[in-house]
Design a protein around this motif. Sequence first.
Motif, PDB file in Angstrom:
ATOM      1  N   GLN A   4       7.473  70.897 109.133  1.00 56.01           N
ATOM      2  CA  GLN A   4       8.418  69.815 108.851  1.00 56.01           C
ATOM      3  C   GLN A   4       9.332  70.160 107.686  1.00 56.01           C
ATOM      4  O   GLN A   4      10.539  69.866 107.713  1.00 56.01           O
ATOM      5  CB  GLN A   4       7.661  68.512 108.555  1.00 56.01           C
ATOM      6  CG  GLN A   4       6.937  67.898 109.746  1.00 56.01           C
ATOM      7  CD  GLN A   4       5.642  68.638 110.092  1.00 56.01           C
ATOM      8  OE1 GLN A   4       5.140  69.467 109.307  1.00 56.01           O
ATOM      9  NE2 GLN A   4       5.083  68.329 111.254  1.00 56.01           N
ATOM     10  N   ASP A   5       8.778  70.801 106.642  1.00 51.89           N
ATOM     11  CA  ASP A   5       9.594  71.177 105.483  1.00 51.89           C
ATOM     12  C   ASP A   5      10.641  72.228 105.851  1.00 51.89           C
ATOM     13  O   ASP A   5      11.805  72.143 105.429  1.00 51.89           O
ATOM     14  CB  ASP A   5       8.698  71.706 104.362  1.00 51.89           C
ATOM     15  CG  ASP A   5       7.859  70.624 103.709  1.00 51.89           C
ATOM     16  OD1 ASP A   5       8.224  69.436 103.843  1.00 51.89           O
ATOM     17  OD2 ASP A   5       6.831  70.954 103.085  1.00 51.89           O
ATOM     18  N   LYS A   6      10.222  73.221 106.633  1.00 53.85           N
ATOM     19  CA  LYS A   6      11.172  74.252 107.062  1.00 53.85           C
ATOM     20  C   LYS A   6      12.300  73.654 107.895  1.00 53.85           C
ATOM     21  O   LYS A   6      13.483  73.956 107.700  1.00 53.85           O
ATOM     22  CB  LYS A   6      10.453  75.336 107.870  1.00 53.85           C
ATOM     23  CG  LYS A   6       9.446  76.167 107.102  1.00 53.85           C
ATOM     24  CD  LYS A   6       8.718  77.117 108.048  1.00 53.85           C
ATOM     25  CE  LYS A   6       7.601  77.865 107.363  1.00 53.85           C
ATOM     26  NZ  LYS A   6       6.832  78.720 108.306  1.00 53.85           N
ATOM     27  N   MET A   7      11.917  72.809 108.818  1.00 56.32           N
ATOM     28  CA  MET A   7      12.906  72.211 109.703  1.00 56.32           C
ATOM     29  C   MET A   7      13.878  71.332 108.921  1.00 56.32           C
ATOM     30  O   MET A   7      15.103  71.387 109.135  1.00 56.32           O
ATOM     31  CB  MET A   7      12.211  71.395 110.793  1.00 56.32           C
ATOM     32  CG  MET A   7      13.156  70.892 111.864  1.00 56.32           C
ATOM     33  SD  MET A   7      12.244  70.379 113.352  1.00 56.32           S
ATOM     34  CE  MET A   7      13.571  69.691 114.345  1.00 56.32           C
ATOM     35  N   ALA A   8      13.356  70.554 107.999  1.00 59.04           N
ATOM     36  CA  ALA A   8      14.216  69.680 107.194  1.00 59.04           C
ATOM     37  C   ALA A   8      15.194  70.491 106.354  1.00 59.04           C
ATOM     38  O   ALA A   8      16.377  70.127 106.226  1.00 59.04           O
ATOM     39  CB  ALA A   8      13.360  68.788 106.295  1.00 59.04           C
ATOM     40  N   ALA A   9      14.726  71.606 105.793  1.00 60.05           N
ATOM     41  CA  ALA A   9      15.591  72.445 104.957  1.00 60.05           C
ATOM     42  C   ALA A   9      16.710  73.079 105.777  1.00 60.05           C
ATOM     43  O   ALA A   9      17.875  73.103 105.361  1.00 60.05           O
ATOM     44  CB  ALA A   9      14.762  73.526 104.259  1.00 60.05           C
TER      45      ALA A   9
END
Length: 315
Positions: A4-9
């Motif tokens: 989720q963090d990678k995708m959001a970034a």
Amino acid sequence: MTVQDKMAALIEIAERTGAAHEAFRSDDAIYVVVHGNEILGAHQVPGVHIEATETDEGIDARITVRRGVILPKPVNLCFGHLGKEGRQVINSHVVIEDGARAVFMAHCIFPNATLFLHAMEGTIEIGSDASFAYREVHIHSKEGRIEVRPVSRVRVGPGSLYQGDFTLVEGRVGDLNLDFNVEAWGVKSRVEVTSKVYGKYDDNCEVRDMVRLTGEGSSALIKARVVLTDESRGRFLGLIDGAAAGARGHLDCTEIVQGKAQAEASPVVKASHPEAEITHEAAIGRIADDKIAGLMAKGLSEDEAIDVIVSGLLR
């Protein structure tokens, strides 16, 4: 980082480079988000079929827009990596069936990379009376050296339009080897190819745009804008071959050099058919000193002044 963090970034950066806020969020959004060789998310709607599989170094993807489907919103493809080193190899096959209309936006995002290979091998097949635009924007770090190897092979059918747009102006180019090869085989097919590149430091920028007009009454426009500063090097090779009756083409290349940069332009026009008409114009020059001085008088540094002028040239 979590998925989720990678995708959001990655999405946050993509939105800064042209993606609409709802491009990855709404129920009718069409997208694929890839970090390295990890597919973080994908969404499709009726009329669009996406097959994507992870490989050791990237992904293999096939995207088909079905016959007669007109997409009201762009398909967003987000390819990137948030680390400093690595490899990403994207193999793609895009099919635009008869009568379909689609715009793809590819966001290639490497904000922290210092030693990285990003390679894309793509084939595009466009049917009859269709329209397809592929717009690729790169975001790189300001330091380091990224190898970028985009290769596209495109075939354009009768009465169809292909628009290819490549932009690499934010961050360092690194080592770019761009290769577009298009055949407009259909009667009255049309091709528009645009490349915009901003090289700095000791970047190396190689751009090859080639179009062969084999369809009767087909047409093409190749447009390149390459800006080179510091000790960067650039070479542009553009070719349009009019190989059918009524084929028309124009090649337009402008390269701007500053500092110790070196530029080379090779526009090639060829008429393989006696009823074809192909023209070209090419120019290599510098930014006028008075333009830089005028902006510096308003408080900008020399580098900031050049960036402002360049941003206008590369729009």
